[in-house]
Design an enzyme around this catalytic site. Sequence first.
Site, PDB file in Angstrom:
ATOM      1  N   HIS A 224       0.820  -1.219   0.000  1.00  0.00           N
ATOM      2  CA  HIS A 224       0.000   0.000   0.000  1.00  0.00           C
ATOM      3  C   HIS A 224       0.851   1.266   0.000  1.00  0.00           C
ATOM      4  O   HIS A 224       0.355   2.346  -0.305  1.00  0.00           O
ATOM      5  CB  HIS A 224      -0.980  -0.011   1.183  1.00  0.00           C
ATOM      6  CG  HIS A 224      -0.357   0.213   2.530  1.00  0.00           C
ATOM      7  ND1 HIS A 224      -0.089  -0.812   3.415  1.00  0.00           N
ATOM      8  CD2 HIS A 224       0.044   1.344   3.154  1.00  0.00           C
ATOM      9  CE1 HIS A 224       0.443  -0.321   4.517  1.00  0.00           C
ATOM     10  NE2 HIS A 224       0.541   0.988   4.391  1.00  0.00           N
TER      11      HIS A 224
ATOM     12  N   ASP B  87       0.010  -7.690   1.181  1.00  0.00           N
ATOM     13  CA  ASP B  87       0.445  -6.302   1.378  1.00  0.00           C
ATOM     14  C   ASP B  87       1.965  -6.200   1.347  1.00  0.00           C
ATOM     15  O   ASP B  87       2.573  -5.511   2.165  1.00  0.00           O
ATOM     16  CB  ASP B  87      -0.108  -5.736   2.695  1.00  0.00           C
ATOM     17  CG  ASP B  87      -0.011  -4.202   2.738  1.00  0.00           C
ATOM     18  OD1 ASP B  87       0.116  -3.578   1.663  1.00  0.00           O
ATOM     19  OD2 ASP B  87      -0.063  -3.629   3.846  1.00  0.00           O
TER      20      ASP B  87
ATOM     21  N   SER C  75       4.659   1.156   9.106  1.00  0.00           N
ATOM     22  CA  SER C  75       4.220   0.136   8.156  1.00  0.00           C
ATOM     23  C   SER C  75       5.354  -0.286   7.241  1.00  0.00           C
ATOM     24  O   SER C  75       6.064   0.545   6.680  1.00  0.00           O
ATOM     25  CB  SER C  75       3.057   0.667   7.303  1.00  0.00           C
ATOM     26  OG  SER C  75       1.847   0.488   7.958  1.00  0.00           O
TER      27      SER C  75
END
Length: 274
Positions: free
Chosen positions: A122, A152, A226
Amino acid sequence: MARRDSGALIRWILVTAGLLSAAGCRQSMAPNLGAAMMPGQVAAYPSMAPVLRKVTPAVVTITSVSDVADARHAVLDDPDLRRFLDRSGVAVPDGRRTLRRQRAGSGVIWDGPRGLVLTNAHLARGADRILVTLQDGQAHAAEVVGMAEDADIAVLRIVPVEAPRLRLGTSERLEVGDFVMVVGNPFGIGQSATSGIVSAVGRVHREADGLGPLIQTDASINPGNSGGPLINMAGEVIGITSALVGPDAGNVGIGFAVPIERAEQAVREILKRP
């Protein structure tokens, strides 16, 4: 009676010796608060610094930039305004603007000699430019090798760099209560480490729909973390942080990581693609 007493004494000595031996590691790590410290002497406090020293050089900051065309203002499509401008011989302005959107996250140097970096899909999705910044401040432009949306995971390529190759652990033997650490660049303030425990395993959450069972941890995962590694106390990567749950994406002690086995499989599949 004396023989029975001597047998009990021997058993007591053996049990006590065993307990002291098992606790020896903890006792050796704990400082002797009653002993005088010599000048320059360092107390043996428990610390994960030796583990982090081996891990942090392989953790990077990811900056992705996207140029997005903004919608034209509705007033420029007003028929009366357009007729007025036509009669005045004035061209109707386009009114479109290009907005620059920047996202920040973290990543792991997967293979330094090949310049391969692992991060979240992402972060790379729709990016026009991606910059990978190493721990020492060196920044390199990156290209997207491929992405696996169902995990992801994205693989980026930069120039070959020198970095330790992190050891991969296993998430299959994780239990609730195991100590873990997260390394990344929260809020862009710089590389940071946080610690906590495994809160749950095999967790499926609507906020991370489609990613399958995840590792839940209370180690602080904030925006910017992240794509960074979730590591165990041996310094092994057991997951890649991916999502958090909280108001305005802030940390409330509920964060998730993709198990390393799934991330590793995603990397293999990406690198096999033509």
